[in-house]
Design a protein around this motif. Structure first.
Motif, PDB file in Angstrom:
ATOM      1  N   HIS A  22       0.676  -1.338   0.008  1.00 44.31           N
ATOM      2  CA  HIS A  22       0.030  -0.092  -0.011  1.00 44.31           C
ATOM      3  C   HIS A  22       0.864   0.902   0.024  1.00 44.31           C
ATOM      4  CE1 HIS A  22      -3.544  -2.400   0.425  1.00 44.31           C
ATOM      5  NE2 HIS A  22      -3.153  -3.130   1.531  1.00 44.31           N
ATOM      6  N   GLY A  26       0.359   4.202  -2.901  1.00 47.95           N
ATOM      7  CA  GLY A  26       0.040   5.447  -2.224  1.00 47.95           C
ATOM      8  C   GLY A  26       0.996   6.462  -3.149  1.00 47.95           C
ATOM      9  N   ASP A  27       2.190   6.061  -3.033  1.00 50.69           N
ATOM     10  CA  ASP A  27       3.184   6.785  -3.743  1.00 50.69           C
ATOM     11  C   ASP A  27       2.844   6.953  -5.283  1.00 50.69           C
ATOM     12  OD1 ASP A  27       5.654   8.545  -3.667  1.00 50.69           O
ATOM     13  OD2 ASP A  27       7.075   6.819  -3.754  1.00 50.69           O
ATOM     14  N   GLN A  29       0.036   6.666  -6.502  1.00 46.22           N
ATOM     15  CA  GLN A  29      -1.310   7.509  -6.749  1.00 46.22           C
ATOM     16  C   GLN A  29      -0.950   8.821  -6.429  1.00 46.22           C
ATOM     17  OE1 GLN A  29      -3.826   5.501  -3.929  1.00 46.22           O
ATOM     18  NE2 GLN A  29      -4.900   4.435  -5.419  1.00 46.22           N
ATOM     19  N   SER A  30      -0.125   9.233  -5.545  1.00 46.38           N
ATOM     20  CA  SER A  30       0.262  10.600  -5.147  1.00 46.38           C
ATOM     21  C   SER A  30       0.713  11.294  -6.438  1.00 46.38           C
ATOM     22  CB  SER A  30       1.149  10.678  -4.120  1.00 46.38           C
ATOM     23  OG  SER A  30       1.577  11.956  -3.729  1.00 46.38           O
ATOM     24  N   ARG A  31       1.736  10.656  -7.057  1.00 40.20           N
ATOM     25  CA  ARG A  31       2.530  11.338  -8.224  1.00 40.20           C
ATOM     26  C   ARG A  31       1.168  11.501  -9.544  1.00 40.20           C
ATOM     27  NH1 ARG A  31       5.765  14.422  -7.792  1.00 40.20           N
ATOM     28  NH2 ARG A  31       6.191  14.149  -9.906  1.00 40.20           N
ATOM     29  N   ILE A  33      -1.912  11.799  -9.293  1.00 42.27           N
ATOM     30  CA  ILE A  33      -2.763  12.900  -8.655  1.00 42.27           C
ATOM     31  C   ILE A  33      -2.248  14.176  -9.304  1.00 42.27           C
ATOM     32  CG2 ILE A  33      -3.908  14.126  -6.825  1.00 42.27           C
ATOM     33  CD1 ILE A  33      -4.204  11.333  -5.585  1.00 42.27           C
ATOM     34  N   PRO A  40      -7.968  12.592  -6.900  1.00 48.76           N
ATOM     35  CA  PRO A  40      -7.972  12.233  -5.703  1.00 48.76           C
ATOM     36  C   PRO A  40      -9.023  11.665  -4.897  1.00 48.76           C
ATOM     37  CG  PRO A  40      -8.152  14.693  -5.910  1.00 48.76           C
ATOM     38  CD  PRO A  40      -8.038  13.872  -7.530  1.00 48.76           C
ATOM     39  N   ILE A  42      -5.839  10.009  -2.376  1.00 50.49           N
ATOM     40  CA  ILE A  42      -4.983   8.614  -2.334  1.00 50.49           C
ATOM     41  C   ILE A  42      -5.867   7.760  -1.402  1.00 50.49           C
ATOM     42  CG2 ILE A  42      -3.097   7.595  -1.377  1.00 50.49           C
ATOM     43  CD1 ILE A  42      -1.641  10.387  -1.721  1.00 50.49           C
ATOM     44  N   ASP A  43      -6.147   6.486  -1.809  1.00 40.36           N
ATOM     45  CA  ASP A  43      -6.744   5.447  -1.068  1.00 40.36           C
ATOM     46  C   ASP A  43      -5.799   4.162  -0.776  1.00 40.36           C
ATOM     47  OD1 ASP A  43      -6.663   4.155  -3.487  1.00 40.36           O
ATOM     48  OD2 ASP A  43      -8.865   4.095  -3.581  1.00 40.36           O
ATOM     49  N   GLY A  44      -4.471   4.248  -1.481  1.00 43.35           N
ATOM     50  CA  GLY A  44      -3.784   2.857  -1.259  1.00 43.35           C
ATOM     51  C   GLY A  44      -4.152   1.590  -1.991  1.00 43.35           C
ATOM     52  N   SER A  50      -7.188   3.096 -10.836  1.00 47.62           N
ATOM     53  CA  SER A  50      -5.550   3.193 -10.912  1.00 47.62           C
ATOM     54  C   SER A  50      -4.642   2.610 -12.019  1.00 47.62           C
ATOM     55  CB  SER A  50      -5.138   2.953  -9.521  1.00 47.62           C
ATOM     56  OG  SER A  50      -5.730   3.833  -8.337  1.00 47.62           O
TER      57      SER A  50
END
Length: 302
Positions: A22, A26-27, A29-31, A33, A40, A42-44, A50
């Motif tokens: 996760h 998350g990393d 997804q962060s990028r 986003i 957004p 982030i939900d991991g 995704s």
């Protein structure tokens, strides 16, 4: 593991392994986003949306993505910024002004090809100029835009209301007052049926997550001084106004986001279902929509 650690290790990661990492999800997804690819928060969870977004990003930057997130793909995600990944060219047109305003407010804008951004502009005409925003009239805009070759393009721009009409202001469905949505961005709607099991049932975007509303207990048709209420079951849907008169909202809205025309609402639904996040990834995709004030758009952007 993080993207930095993946690069440092010099080894790729199998997509199936993301179900157990996760932190890395998350990393990623962060990028995505930050680059305007994945909406957004982030939900991991590396789910179908995704996965689609990452594949689309990889294709956009010319990297083959099959079963493994390669070191090259990780490097690309880390090195790109908003200014280098699909850089935007913004002018003075309505679409550009909306995007400039959203950037100013740190609202998220979809940048990938065919990914759509839904925006309601309250108290504005077709060109985005503010109007008198008279109570109980359809005088707002429902807008759908996309980024094409780095430029925002409006794909739909129709008459709407973001506010309840006089009938439901005077006869609210909630004892605390009619709902008037707060200006903000919400990821809160799925394709569904508005007023299911009634003669007026029709396809719409149905509220499934929190939105904030002002409760018009004093029935003055304004937000000023009203209590804020937050919830996921208010029924703040994006539906049709069934060709109600532009000069009388009547019973067409109790606080929903309503496109006045039946045909234009059908166009809206047909269009938003072309979004790859719905069409290719998940028919349970949760749509994001943004509600802004026409006068604030004018004051902040021009």
């Amino acid at each position: 593991m993080t993207l930095q650690e993946l690069v440092a290790n010099g080894l790729g990661v199998n997509l199936r392994d993301l179900a157990f990492d996760h932190e890395l999800v998350g990393d990623i997804q962060s990028r995505l986003i930050k680059l305007g690819c994945l909406d957004p928060p982030i939900d991991g969870d590396f789910g179908p949306v995704s996965a689609l977004v990452l594949r689309t990003y990889a294709k956009q930057v010319g990297i083959l993505l099959e079963e493994t997130i390669s070191v090259d793909l990780a490097k690309s995600l880390l090195q790109h910024s908003e200014d280098t990944f699909i850089p935007l060219t913004l002018g003075t047109d309505f679409a550009s002004r909306i995007v400039k305003y959203m950037q100013l407010r740190n609202f998220w804008v979809a940048r990938l090809p065919k990914f759509l951004t839904i925006v309601y502009v309250e108290g504005a005409d077709e060109s985005g100029e503010p109007n008198a925003d008279v109570f109980n009239k359809f005088n707002d805009r429902r807008v759908v835009l996309a980024i094409e070759n780095g430029k925002p393009k409006i794909l739909l721009n129709v008459l709407a209301t973001t506010e309840p009409g006089k009938f439901f202001t005077d006869h609210p469905e909630n004892p605390e007052g009619a709902a008037r949505i707060a200006f903000d961005q919400y990821k809160s709607w799925r394709v569904g049926i508005h007023k299911a099991d009634t003669p007026t049932a029709h396809e719409a975007l149905v509220q499934v997550a929190n939105v904030a509303v002002f409760r018009d207990l004093n029935q003055d048709g304004k937000r000023t001084g009203d209590k804020i209420d937050v919830g996921s079951a208010f029924g703040i849907n994006q539906h049709s106004g069934h060709n109600a008169s532009p000069d009388n909202i009547g019973k067409a809205s109790a606080g929903c986001l309503v496109g006045r025309s039946t045909d234009e609402h059908k166009q809206f639904m047909k269009l938003i279902k072309t979004d790859p996040r719905f069409k290719e990834a998940s028919n349970g995709y949760r749509y994001m929509s943004t509600v802004i004030a026409g006068d604030d758009l004018k004051n902040k952007i021009g």
